[in-house]
Design a protein around this motif. Structure first.
Motif, PDB file in Angstrom:
ATOM      1  N   TYR A 137       7.740   3.353  -4.306  1.00  0.00           N
ATOM      2  CA  TYR A 137       8.590   3.978  -3.300  1.00  0.00           C
ATOM      3  C   TYR A 137       9.666   3.000  -2.833  1.00  0.00           C
ATOM      4  O   TYR A 137       9.508   1.773  -2.926  1.00  0.00           O
ATOM      5  CB  TYR A 137       7.755   4.436  -2.104  1.00  0.00           C
ATOM      6  CG  TYR A 137       6.787   5.544  -2.422  1.00  0.00           C
ATOM      7  CD1 TYR A 137       7.188   6.876  -2.388  1.00  0.00           C
ATOM      8  CD2 TYR A 137       5.464   5.257  -2.759  1.00  0.00           C
ATOM      9  CE1 TYR A 137       6.282   7.900  -2.680  1.00  0.00           C
ATOM     10  CE2 TYR A 137       4.564   6.270  -3.049  1.00  0.00           C
ATOM     11  CZ  TYR A 137       4.989   7.587  -3.014  1.00  0.00           C
ATOM     12  OH  TYR A 137       4.100   8.590  -3.309  1.00  0.00           O
ATOM     13  N   SER A 138      10.735   3.579  -2.308  1.00  0.00           N
ATOM     14  CA  SER A 138      11.827   2.756  -1.789  1.00  0.00           C
ATOM     15  C   SER A 138      11.372   1.922  -0.601  1.00  0.00           C
ATOM     16  O   SER A 138      11.862   0.810  -0.374  1.00  0.00           O
ATOM     17  CB  SER A 138      13.012   3.629  -1.397  1.00  0.00           C
ATOM     18  OG  SER A 138      12.640   4.567  -0.389  1.00  0.00           O
ATOM     19  N   GLY A 139      10.428   2.451   0.187  1.00  0.00           N
ATOM     20  CA  GLY A 139       9.901   1.680   1.312  1.00  0.00           C
ATOM     21  C   GLY A 139       9.186   0.423   0.859  1.00  0.00           C
ATOM     22  O   GLY A 139       9.260  -0.625   1.522  1.00  0.00           O
ATOM     23  N   ALA A 140       8.502   0.497  -0.289  1.00  0.00           N
ATOM     24  CA  ALA A 140       7.830  -0.685  -0.821  1.00  0.00           C
ATOM     25  C   ALA A 140       8.853  -1.728  -1.257  1.00  0.00           C
ATOM     26  O   ALA A 140       8.667  -2.934  -1.039  1.00  0.00           O
ATOM     27  CB  ALA A 140       6.932  -0.292  -1.991  1.00  0.00           C
ATOM     28  N   LEU A 141       9.942  -1.275  -1.889  1.00  0.00           N
ATOM     29  CA  LEU A 141      11.006  -2.209  -2.265  1.00  0.00           C
ATOM     30  C   LEU A 141      11.630  -2.854  -1.037  1.00  0.00           C
ATOM     31  O   LEU A 141      11.942  -4.050  -1.040  1.00  0.00           O
ATOM     32  CB  LEU A 141      12.069  -1.479  -3.077  1.00  0.00           C
ATOM     33  CG  LEU A 141      11.708  -1.108  -4.516  1.00  0.00           C
ATOM     34  CD1 LEU A 141      12.836  -0.293  -5.153  1.00  0.00           C
ATOM     35  CD2 LEU A 141      11.442  -2.360  -5.341  1.00  0.00           C
ATOM     36  N   LEU A 142      11.808  -2.059   0.014  1.00  0.00           N
ATOM     37  CA  LEU A 142      12.389  -2.605   1.240  1.00  0.00           C
ATOM     38  C   LEU A 142      11.494  -3.695   1.826  1.00  0.00           C
ATOM     39  O   LEU A 142      11.973  -4.766   2.206  1.00  0.00           O
ATOM     40  CB  LEU A 142      12.600  -1.476   2.252  1.00  0.00           C
ATOM     41  CG  LEU A 142      13.180  -1.878   3.606  1.00  0.00           C
ATOM     42  CD1 LEU A 142      14.577  -2.445   3.443  1.00  0.00           C
ATOM     43  CD2 LEU A 142      13.202  -0.685   4.555  1.00  0.00           C
ATOM     44  N   ILE A 143      10.188  -3.440   1.883  1.00  0.00           N
ATOM     45  CA  ILE A 143       9.256  -4.438   2.427  1.00  0.00           C
ATOM     46  C   ILE A 143       9.204  -5.670   1.529  1.00  0.00           C
ATOM     47  O   ILE A 143       9.225  -6.817   2.008  1.00  0.00           O
ATOM     48  CB  ILE A 143       7.862  -3.809   2.580  1.00  0.00           C
ATOM     49  CG1 ILE A 143       7.886  -2.714   3.632  1.00  0.00           C
ATOM     50  CG2 ILE A 143       6.839  -4.884   2.954  1.00  0.00           C
ATOM     51  CD1 ILE A 143       6.575  -1.957   3.758  1.00  0.00           C
ATOM     52  N   ASP A 151       0.845  -1.197   0.000  1.00  0.00           N
ATOM     53  CA  ASP A 151       0.000   0.000   0.000  1.00  0.00           C
ATOM     54  C   ASP A 151       0.878   1.244   0.000  1.00  0.00           C
ATOM     55  O   ASP A 151       1.724   1.418   0.886  1.00  0.00           O
ATOM     56  CB  ASP A 151      -0.912  -0.022   1.219  1.00  0.00           C
ATOM     57  CG  ASP A 151      -1.915   1.126   1.215  1.00  0.00           C
ATOM     58  OD1 ASP A 151      -1.959   1.883   0.214  1.00  0.00           O
ATOM     59  OD2 ASP A 151      -2.646   1.267   2.210  1.00  0.00           O
ATOM     60  N   ALA A 152       0.693   2.103  -1.002  1.00  0.00           N
ATOM     61  CA  ALA A 152       1.518   3.306  -1.105  1.00  0.00           C
ATOM     62  C   ALA A 152       1.333   4.230   0.085  1.00  0.00           C
ATOM     63  O   ALA A 152       2.240   4.997   0.432  1.00  0.00           O
ATOM     64  CB  ALA A 152       1.195   4.048  -2.405  1.00  0.00           C
ATOM     65  N   GLY A 153       0.172   4.164   0.734  1.00  0.00           N
ATOM     66  CA  GLY A 153      -0.049   5.021   1.888  1.00  0.00           C
ATOM     67  C   GLY A 153       0.848   4.687   3.064  1.00  0.00           C
ATOM     68  O   GLY A 153       1.119   5.549   3.909  1.00  0.00           O
ATOM     69  N   LEU A 154       1.324   3.442   3.132  1.00  0.00           N
ATOM     70  CA  LEU A 154       2.197   3.041   4.236  1.00  0.00           C
ATOM     71  C   LEU A 154       3.635   3.489   4.036  1.00  0.00           C
ATOM     72  O   LEU A 154       4.393   3.592   5.004  1.00  0.00           O
ATOM     73  CB  LEU A 154       2.161   1.513   4.400  1.00  0.00           C
ATOM     74  CG  LEU A 154       0.791   0.892   4.691  1.00  0.00           C
ATOM     75  CD1 LEU A 154       0.893  -0.620   4.720  1.00  0.00           C
ATOM     76  CD2 LEU A 154       0.247   1.422   6.014  1.00  0.00           C
ATOM     77  N   VAL A 155       4.042   3.740   2.802  1.00  0.00           N
ATOM     78  CA  VAL A 155       5.446   4.074   2.506  1.00  0.00           C
ATOM     79  C   VAL A 155       5.541   5.397   1.747  1.00  0.00           C
ATOM     80  O   VAL A 155       6.534   5.673   1.088  1.00  0.00           O
ATOM     81  CB  VAL A 155       6.099   2.948   1.680  1.00  0.00           C
ATOM     82  CG1 VAL A 155       6.215   1.678   2.491  1.00  0.00           C
ATOM     83  CG2 VAL A 155       5.293   2.682   0.401  1.00  0.00           C
ATOM     84  N   GLY A 156       4.504   6.222   1.857  1.00  0.00           N
ATOM     85  CA  GLY A 156       4.492   7.470   1.105  1.00  0.00           C
ATOM     86  C   GLY A 156       5.558   8.453   1.521  1.00  0.00           C
ATOM     87  O   GLY A 156       5.914   9.361   0.741  1.00  0.00           O
ATOM     88  N   ASP A 157       6.110   8.306   2.727  1.00  0.00           N
ATOM     89  CA  ASP A 157       7.142   9.242   3.181  1.00  0.00           C
ATOM     90  C   ASP A 157       8.540   8.833   2.740  1.00  0.00           C
ATOM     91  O   ASP A 157       9.510   9.527   3.041  1.00  0.00           O
ATOM     92  CB  ASP A 157       7.109   9.357   4.703  1.00  0.00           C
ATOM     93  CG  ASP A 157       7.248   8.002   5.386  1.00  0.00           C
ATOM     94  OD1 ASP A 157       7.099   6.965   4.697  1.00  0.00           O
ATOM     95  OD2 ASP A 157       7.511   7.970   6.614  1.00  0.00           O
ATOM     96  N   SER A 158       8.686   7.697   2.030  1.00  0.00           N
ATOM     97  CA  SER A 158      10.000   7.258   1.557  1.00  0.00           C
ATOM     98  C   SER A 158      10.269   7.828   0.164  1.00  0.00           C
ATOM     99  O   SER A 158       9.408   8.455  -0.457  1.00  0.00           O
ATOM    100  CB  SER A 158      10.082   5.737   1.533  1.00  0.00           C
ATOM    101  OG  SER A 158       9.090   5.194   0.679  1.00  0.00           O
ATOM    102  N   MET A 159      11.468   7.605  -0.330  1.00  0.00           N
ATOM    103  CA  MET A 159      11.885   8.190  -1.606  1.00  0.00           C
ATOM    104  C   MET A 159      11.216   7.467  -2.774  1.00  0.00           C
ATOM    105  O   MET A 159      11.239   6.244  -2.846  1.00  0.00           O
ATOM    106  CB  MET A 159      13.415   8.087  -1.739  1.00  0.00           C
ATOM    107  CG  MET A 159      13.953   8.731  -3.011  1.00  0.00           C
ATOM    108  SD  MET A 159      15.747   8.601  -3.102  1.00  0.00           S
ATOM    109  CE  MET A 159      15.949   6.832  -3.235  1.00  0.00           C
ATOM    110  N   PRO A 160      10.635   8.197  -3.728  1.00  0.00           N
ATOM    111  CA  PRO A 160      10.052   7.553  -4.905  1.00  0.00           C
ATOM    112  C   PRO A 160      11.143   7.017  -5.836  1.00  0.00           C
ATOM    113  O   PRO A 160      12.150   7.672  -6.065  1.00  0.00           O
ATOM    114  CB  PRO A 160       9.242   8.676  -5.558  1.00  0.00           C
ATOM    115  CG  PRO A 160       9.845   9.947  -5.051  1.00  0.00           C
ATOM    116  CD  PRO A 160      10.389   9.651  -3.693  1.00  0.00           C
TER     117      PRO A 160
END
Length: 272
Positions: A113-119, A94-103
């Motif tokens: 987002y980078s947070g999505a890749l990390l997860i 969900d983009a809302g969970l990682v919206g504060d990370s770098m696109p």
């Protein structure tokens, strides 16, 4: 009947003595990694599963017999699977969970987002490390030895253990029966044409003779087990013993200590 102790060292050459995983009790390889495999489900970082992945690879490369198929599985199959899983889970986050990370990537209104890749890749690494730890025992243990060890050390009722083993051995038997049925159909010129619908029709034609062969095989297995008084007594004399030796205890303790050291070093549950 006198039971004989199954000692894998007796048939090993000087070169294969280094492949120590084959000489261990199957339960030692299960007990040594089961706690780590369970705890890996709850970690969320990248370093901890990566460390266990390297640990499992090192054990397999040192202690297992390296074949082309095994190397392809370790160097190509498992990494490719983790890559696909990592990308797939990254797209589902969900983009809302990682919206504060770098696109990382933008396609229209959609952003990766980078947070999505990390997860995603943390999940892929967890699954890959669990599979790799399971392969340490899975690639170096035979089904009969695992059943014998469960019956002898864990006191699993032999009625359950050997019945499950007999059922498991139906799988390669089905493959052989299917190959024979296909060859018989080809000899008789029964092909049913070409195309996907003809293939489906041929598949339906295999069901009845395959079931008939399975029933015949089940009857032969049942008669063989009855002739040996299978299930007549609460215990049964084992022809091959799979003992739990000192080296098995050492391996179990060493793997548990190594797993604990990895968890302590990275401590994936620490608060940010």
């Amino acid at each position: 009947m006198t039971a004989t102790v199954f000692d894998p060292y007796a048939r090993m050459t000087a070169t294969s003595r280094r492949q120590f995983l084959y000489t261990l009790n199957p339960l030692a390889k299960v007990a040594g990694f089961a706690p780590a495999m369970i705890l890996l489900v709850f970690v969320r970082d990248l370093a901890t599963p990566a460390a266990f992945l390297v640990f499992a690879y090192a054990l397999i490369l040192v202690g297992a017999r390296l074949t082309g198929r095994l190397l392809a599985l370790l160097l190509l199959g498992l990494p490719a699977g983790m890559l696909l899983i990592g990308i797939g889970f990254s797209l589902w986050v969900d983009a809302g969970l990682v919206g504060d990370s770098m696109p990382i990537l933008r396609i229209g209104e959609w952003t990766l987002y980078s947070g999505a890749l990390l997860i995603g890749f943390a999940t892929a690494l967890r699954l890959g490390s669990i599979v790799a730890l399971a392969l340490v025992g899975g690639l170096t243990t035979s089904g009969p030895d695992l059943v014998r060890a469960g019956v002898q050390q864990l006191r699993v009722p032999y009625r359950i253990g050997y019945t499950a083993l007999a059922a498991f051995r139906f799988v390669p038997r089905f493959g052989h029966e299917l190959a024979v049925i296909r060859a018989a159909h080809r000899v008789r010129g029964y092909h049913g044409g070409r195309g996907p619908f003809a293939r489906i029709a041929r598949g339906w034609g295999y069901i009845v003779p395959l079931l008939a062969g399975a029933i015949r095989h089940a009857e032969r297995v049942a008669l063989a087990m009855d002739s040996r008084a299978f299930g007549a007594h609460p215990t049964r004399t084992e022809r091959h013993l799979v003992p739990f030796r000192t080296r098995d205890t050492v391996f179990t303790v060493a793997t548990l200590l190594a797993s604990a050291a990895i968890f302590v070093a990275f401590f994936p549950w620490q608060l940010p």
